[in-house]
Design a protein around this motif. Sequence first.
Motif, mmCIF file in Angstrom:
data_model
loop_
_atom_site.group_PDB
_atom_site.id
_atom_site.type_symbol
_atom_site.label_atom_id
_atom_site.label_comp_id
_atom_site.label_asym_id
_atom_site.label_seq_id
_atom_site.Cartn_x
_atom_site.Cartn_y
_atom_site.Cartn_z
ATOM 1 N N ASP A 153 0.842 -1.191 0.000
ATOM 2 C CA ASP A 153 0.000 0.000 0.000
ATOM 3 C C ASP A 153 0.884 1.251 0.000
ATOM 4 O OD1 ASP A 153 -2.393 -1.510 0.227
ATOM 5 O OD2 ASP A 153 -2.057 -1.718 2.386
ATOM 6 N N LEU A 155 1.868 3.737 1.868
ATOM 7 C CA LEU A 155 1.796 4.200 3.255
ATOM 8 C C LEU A 155 2.704 5.393 3.530
ATOM 9 C CD1 LEU A 155 1.697 0.882 5.336
ATOM 10 C CD2 LEU A 155 -0.191 2.192 4.337
ATOM 11 N N GLU A 235 1.627 -2.378 10.203
ATOM 12 C CA GLU A 235 0.471 -3.239 10.439
ATOM 13 C C GLU A 235 0.575 -3.963 11.778
ATOM 14 O OE1 GLU A 235 -0.405 -5.728 7.099
ATOM 15 O OE2 GLU A 235 -0.868 -4.010 5.803
ATOM 16 N N THR A 239 -3.400 0.172 12.661
ATOM 17 C CA THR A 239 -4.074 0.204 11.366
ATOM 18 C C THR A 239 -3.514 1.362 10.547
ATOM 19 O OG1 THR A 239 -6.105 -0.647 12.379
ATOM 20 C CG2 THR A 239 -6.297 0.361 10.191
ATOM 21 N N PRO A 240 -2.651 1.086 9.587
ATOM 22 C CA PRO A 240 -2.047 2.157 8.792
ATOM 23 C C PRO A 240 -3.093 2.923 7.984
ATOM 24 C CG PRO A 240 -0.888 0.067 8.477
ATOM 25 C CD PRO A 240 -2.159 -0.247 9.196
ATOM 26 N N GLN A 241 -2.795 4.187 7.716
ATOM 27 C CA GLN A 241 -3.670 5.034 6.917
ATOM 28 C C GLN A 241 -2.977 5.350 5.587
ATOM 29 O OE1 GLN A 241 -5.143 8.436 9.137
ATOM 30 N NE2 GLN A 241 -4.992 7.291 11.061
ATOM 31 N N PRO A 242 -3.380 4.676 4.520
ATOM 32 C CA PRO A 242 -2.712 4.860 3.234
ATOM 33 C C PRO A 242 -2.884 6.273 2.683
ATOM 34 C CG PRO A 242 -4.038 2.863 3.247
ATOM 35 C CD PRO A 242 -4.421 3.640 4.461
ATOM 36 N N ASP A 244 -3.924 8.771 -0.235
ATOM 37 C CA ASP A 244 -4.985 8.655 -1.230
ATOM 38 C C ASP A 244 -4.403 8.496 -2.634
ATOM 39 O OD1 ASP A 244 -5.204 11.445 -2.836
ATOM 40 O OD2 ASP A 244 -4.679 11.862 -0.747
#
Length: 281
Positions: A153, A155, A235, A239-242, A244
Motif C-alpha cells: 500500500d 503508506l 500493520e 491500522t495504517p492510513q494509506p 490517497d
Amino acid sequence: MNAIELLDQPTATGQGLVFNHEPIQKFWFDPDLSNRTIKQERRYRQTRLAAAFRLFARYGFDQGLAGHITARDPELQDHFWVNPLGVHFSRIRVSDLLLVNSRGETVIGQRPLNKAAFAIHAAIHEAHPNLVAAAHTHSTFGKAWSSLGRKLDPLTQDSCSFYEDHVLFDDFTGMVVDISEGERIAQALFKQDQTASKGVILKNHGILTVGTTVEAAAWYYIALDNACHTQLLAEAAGTPQPIDHETARLTHSQVGGSEGARYAFESLYAGLLEAEPDFLD
C-alpha cells in the motif's frame, strides 16, 4: 570474433525528481555516457554489479546460496553477467562474475551457475530488451511480506515510488529451475503500456526488481525491501492510513524516477569504493 575473444581483455572504466545539478556521471566516477566505448560500458556495468553484491551483503540480503543480480552485456545483448554460485556477496569481485548466454552456457568464468538465476533472469532479459539489470535475493522483509500474497500500500512517501509500479506473482510452484516459470514472471512485469514495473512480489518466495541501469535495479531492491519492512511494522503496530490515490500518483511521479535511484546507489558506491576497493579486481 567469438565472445571469448571479444571479452578476454576488458578495460577499466524522465520522470521523477528534478536535479538542478550537472549530470550525475560527472560526479561518481562515471565517464560521459555518449563517449563510452563498448569495453568501457562493459567495465562500468561490471563494477556496479560487483558493488551491488557487496552492498546487498551490508544490508543483510545474503541468505545461503540464494540470490542473484544480473547485468545485460552492452554488446552481446542476449548475454548477461551474474554472480557465481557459492561465492558470498561480501566477497564478490569483478573477476568472479560469469558471462552467460541465452542457452544457459557459461561463456566466461569457471565457477558453477545458479540454475534459478538463469531460469528467472534469462526470461526477463529476453522479454524486456530495454532493461539492463534485475535483482532478486531472499531478504527477510521481502520474504515475510511475500507470504501475505498482497501488493504494498502507499503508506509513506518512499513507498509511493512503487505505487502502481509493482506487481504480485502468486504462482509459486517451488524453487524456480524451469524457464517456463521465469517466463511467467517476466510476463507479469509488463504494464498495460508494455513497459516494465519496477518490481514484483513473488508470493511465498521474496521480491525482485528491475531497472534500465544496474544502479536503478539495485537501489529499487533496497527500497522495495525497506517498503516491505515499513508496512510490516505499521500493520503490527496498528491500522495504517494509506495515502490517497491522487496524492500517491503525484508522489510517485516525484520520487519514482530512475535518476533518483542512480543518485542513491552512487552515494553508497562512493563509500564502498573507499572502504572495499578490492571489488574492482
